[in-house]
Design a protein around this motif. Structure first.
Motif, PDB file in Angstrom:
ATOM      1  N   ARG A  90       0.810  -1.218   0.000  1.00 34.31           N
ATOM      2  CA  ARG A  90       0.000   0.000   0.000  1.00 34.31           C
ATOM      3  C   ARG A  90       0.847   1.274   0.000  1.00 34.31           C
ATOM      4  NH1 ARG A  90      -4.916  -2.063   3.792  1.00 34.31           N
ATOM      5  NH2 ARG A  90      -5.139  -3.996   2.652  1.00 34.31           N
ATOM      6  N   ILE A  91       2.095   1.149   0.426  1.00 36.73           N
ATOM      7  CA  ILE A  91       2.977   2.317   0.506  1.00 36.73           C
ATOM      8  C   ILE A  91       3.621   2.636  -0.834  1.00 36.73           C
ATOM      9  CG2 ILE A  91       5.170   3.113   1.492  1.00 36.73           C
ATOM     10  CD1 ILE A  91       4.376   1.589   4.044  1.00 36.73           C
ATOM     11  N   LEU A  92       4.013   1.600  -1.569  1.00 30.78           N
ATOM     12  CA  LEU A  92       4.743   1.805  -2.815  1.00 30.78           C
ATOM     13  C   LEU A  92       3.789   2.181  -3.951  1.00 30.78           C
ATOM     14  CD1 LEU A  92       7.258  -1.166  -2.584  1.00 30.78           C
ATOM     15  CD2 LEU A  92       7.672   1.238  -2.046  1.00 30.78           C
ATOM     16  N   ASP A  93       3.973   3.367  -4.475  1.00 34.36           N
ATOM     17  CA  ASP A  93       3.135   3.819  -5.594  1.00 34.36           C
ATOM     18  C   ASP A  93       3.726   3.299  -6.913  1.00 34.36           C
ATOM     19  OD1 ASP A  93       5.318   5.430  -6.127  1.00 34.36           O
ATOM     20  OD2 ASP A  93       4.294   7.309  -5.719  1.00 34.36           O
ATOM     21  N   PRO A  94       3.064   3.545  -8.046  1.00 33.42           N
ATOM     22  CA  PRO A  94       3.558   3.037  -9.332  1.00 33.42           C
ATOM     23  C   PRO A  94       4.969   3.510  -9.696  1.00 33.42           C
ATOM     24  CG  PRO A  94       1.274   3.693  -9.551  1.00 33.42           C
ATOM     25  CD  PRO A  94       1.712   4.124  -8.175  1.00 33.42           C
ATOM     26  N   VAL A  95       5.336   4.714  -9.288  1.00 31.52           N
ATOM     27  CA  VAL A  95       6.687   5.211  -9.570  1.00 31.52           C
ATOM     28  C   VAL A  95       7.724   4.370  -8.818  1.00 31.52           C
ATOM     29  CG1 VAL A  95       8.247   7.188  -9.357  1.00 31.52           C
ATOM     30  CG2 VAL A  95       5.877   7.551 -10.048  1.00 31.52           C
ATOM     31  N   CYS A  96       7.434   4.082  -7.538  1.00 33.90           N
ATOM     32  CA  CYS A  96       8.339   3.248  -6.739  1.00 33.90           C
ATOM     33  C   CYS A  96       8.434   1.844  -7.321  1.00 33.90           C
ATOM     34  CB  CYS A  96       7.857   3.177  -5.290  1.00 33.90           C
ATOM     35  SG  CYS A  96       7.807   4.760  -4.457  1.00 33.90           S
TER      36      CYS A  96
END
Length: 162
Positions: A90-96
């Motif tokens: 849930r923390i890591l967005d698509p950029v990450c």
């Protein structure tokens, strides 16, 4: 404060540890950067699941539940490690996630999940970085002696020889 400290120390551990190469030099430069990032993030969220450790559920509503913290545990030991990996998703967005996917020969996100779930027992690069950092941050270094009279003591080289 503890999680941020573990993240910083985990990043330092990763930076000073050898990552066994699996590809060409240009691939390894990218891979190293991704693993440094992964070590920091794993250190940051390694205890995130502890928010679930404080739930108390009583199946018997006719009795009052009394918790004695010195003699009873509120949770299954290290159950929070499993929940930490749920937070990771849930923390890591698509950029990450796209940054993690720059490593083509292995799935770094899966290695992060594994490291968070079993970092106390894992022997992989990320588990070692996070475990060492967590022990250092909490002061539970492996060089601690348990004396029956004096309790926990530092285990320096002189004590080990005696």
């Amino acid at each position: 404060s503890h999680s941020l400290e573990v993240a910083m120390i985990s990043l330092k551990n990763a930076n000073h540890s050898e990552l066994r190469p699996i590809g060409y030099q240009d691939e390894e430069v990218i891979r190293r950067k991704v693993y440094l990032y992964a070590a920091f993030i794993c250190g940051l969220v390694h205890d995130a699941g502890k928010v679930y450790d404080i739930d108390i559920v009583s199946l018997n509503l006719s009795k009052t539940l009394t918790w004695a913290p010195s003699s009873q545990s509120l949770r299954i030991h290290n159950q929070h490690n499993i929940w930490s990996s749920v937070f990771l998703e849930r923390i890591l967005d698509p950029v990450c996630m796209s940054f993690l996917d720059r490593v083509k020969k292995e799935h770094v996100y899966a290695k992060m999940v594994t490291a968070l779930n079993v970092y106390n027992d894992g022997n992989d690069f990320l588990s070692k970085c996070v475990r060492t950092s967590d022990y250092y941050s909490t002061g539970t270094d492996l060089n601690v002696l348990r004396d029956p009279i004096m309790g926990l003591r530092s285990g320096d080289a002189a004590n080990l020889l005696i």
